[in-house]
Design a protein around this motif. Structure first.
Motif, PDB file in Angstrom:
ATOM      1  N   ILE A   1      -2.244  -8.379   1.951  1.00 44.50           N
ATOM      2  CA  ILE A   1      -3.420  -8.262   1.102  1.00 44.50           C
ATOM      3  C   ILE A   1      -3.822  -6.795   1.246  1.00 44.50           C
ATOM      4  O   ILE A   1      -4.355  -6.386   2.279  1.00 44.50           O
ATOM      5  N   ASP A   2      -3.501  -6.008   0.225  1.00 40.99           N
ATOM      6  CA  ASP A   2      -3.709  -4.563   0.307  1.00 40.99           C
ATOM      7  C   ASP A   2      -4.811  -4.106  -0.633  1.00 40.99           C
ATOM      8  O   ASP A   2      -4.793  -4.401  -1.829  1.00 40.99           O
ATOM      9  N   ASN A   3      -5.772  -3.405  -0.039  1.00 45.63           N
ATOM     10  CA  ASN A   3      -6.865  -2.798  -0.784  1.00 45.63           C
ATOM     11  C   ASN A   3      -6.517  -1.316  -0.887  1.00 45.63           C
ATOM     12  O   ASN A   3      -6.788  -0.545   0.029  1.00 45.63           O
ATOM     13  N   PHE A   4      -5.882  -0.934  -1.973  1.00 42.69           N
ATOM     14  CA  PHE A   4      -5.390   0.433  -2.115  1.00 42.69           C
ATOM     15  C   PHE A   4      -6.509   1.467  -2.207  1.00 42.69           C
ATOM     16  O   PHE A   4      -6.434   2.498  -1.537  1.00 42.69           O
ATOM     17  N   PRO A   5      -7.592   1.244  -2.956  1.00 46.79           N
ATOM     18  CA  PRO A   5      -8.654   2.253  -3.009  1.00 46.79           C
ATOM     19  C   PRO A   5      -9.338   2.495  -1.658  1.00 46.79           C
ATOM     20  O   PRO A   5      -9.712   3.618  -1.344  1.00 46.79           O
ATOM     21  N   GLU A   6      -9.480   1.441  -0.856  1.00 42.82           N
ATOM     22  CA  GLU A   6     -10.155   1.561   0.442  1.00 42.82           C
ATOM     23  C   GLU A   6      -9.195   1.887   1.589  1.00 42.82           C
ATOM     24  O   GLU A   6      -9.635   2.159   2.705  1.00 42.82           O
ATOM     25  N   GLY A   7      -7.877   1.795   1.344  1.00 39.95           N
ATOM     26  CA  GLY A   7      -6.898   2.091   2.382  1.00 39.95           C
ATOM     27  C   GLY A   7      -6.869   1.062   3.493  1.00 39.95           C
ATOM     28  O   GLY A   7      -6.710   1.397   4.667  1.00 39.95           O
ATOM     29  N   HIS A   8      -7.002  -0.205   3.133  1.00 44.62           N
ATOM     30  CA  HIS A   8      -7.015  -1.266   4.138  1.00 44.62           C
ATOM     31  C   HIS A   8      -5.937  -2.298   3.810  1.00 44.62           C
ATOM     32  O   HIS A   8      -5.733  -2.649   2.653  1.00 44.62           O
ATOM     33  N   SER A   9      -5.256  -2.782   4.850  1.00 48.08           N
ATOM     34  CA  SER A   9      -4.206  -3.775   4.665  1.00 48.08           C
ATOM     35  C   SER A   9      -4.355  -4.902   5.678  1.00 48.08           C
ATOM     36  O   SER A   9      -4.655  -4.656   6.850  1.00 48.08           O
ATOM     37  N   GLN A  10      -4.135  -6.112   5.209  1.00 46.66           N
ATOM     38  CA  GLN A  10      -3.994  -7.271   6.086  1.00 46.66           C
ATOM     39  C   GLN A  10      -2.595  -7.809   5.842  1.00 46.66           C
ATOM     40  O   GLN A  10      -2.123  -7.828   4.704  1.00 46.66           O
ATOM     41  N   THR A  11      -1.929  -8.212   6.904  1.00 44.53           N
ATOM     42  CA  THR A  11      -0.609  -8.807   6.737  1.00 44.53           C
ATOM     43  C   THR A  11      -0.506 -10.074   7.556  1.00 44.53           C
ATOM     44  O   THR A  11      -1.142 -10.214   8.610  1.00 44.53           O
ATOM     45  N   PHE A  12       0.276 -10.970   7.037  1.00 43.76           N
ATOM     46  CA  PHE A  12       0.611 -12.226   7.698  1.00 43.76           C
ATOM     47  C   PHE A  12       2.121 -12.320   7.594  1.00 43.76           C
ATOM     48  O   PHE A  12       2.664 -12.279   6.491  1.00 43.76           O
ATOM     49  N   PHE A  13       2.815 -12.378   8.732  1.00 38.32           N
ATOM     50  CA  PHE A  13       4.273 -12.455   8.648  1.00 38.32           C
ATOM     51  C   PHE A  13       4.851 -13.323   9.745  1.00 38.32           C
ATOM     52  O   PHE A  13       4.268 -13.469  10.818  1.00 38.32           O
TER      53      PHE A  13
END
Length: 101
Positions: A73-85
């Protein structure tokens, strides 16, 4: 419209894991390389699917040749990423961190 990540390379830095992701011009293929943490040195290319959640925020998912599954789940304007793998040996990770071009 959907040009936030198409044809661009991003570095994601989570606590204990860093990776480089490059998205194809049409956004349907990701080339990845894990540079630090679990799976360090793993790299490859996978078809990916994405869905826009809100302006500049995307859910992007793929399955690697190893069988590992990844959802960002990437918020490109804010530069934040969540990942589940999930790794091939069935370890499950939930991480959040910085996303930069």
């Amino acid at each position: 419209m959907y040009t936030f990540f198409f044809g661009r390379k991003f570095r994601v830095d989570y606590a204990g894991l860093s990776a480089n992701n490059f998205y194809s011009e049409d956004g349907n293929v990701v080339s990845y390389e894990i540079t630090d943490g679990p799976g360090k040195g793993a790299k490859g290319e996978s078809p990916c699917e994405w869905h826009q959640i809100a302006d500049g925020i995307f859910a992007i998912s793929w399955q690697e040749a190893s069988g590992a599954t990844v959802v960002h789940i990437d918020n490109f304007p804010e530069g934040h990423s969540q990942t589940f793998f999930t790794t091939p040996d069935m370890k499950f990770y939930r991480l959040q961190g910085q996303l930069q071009r």
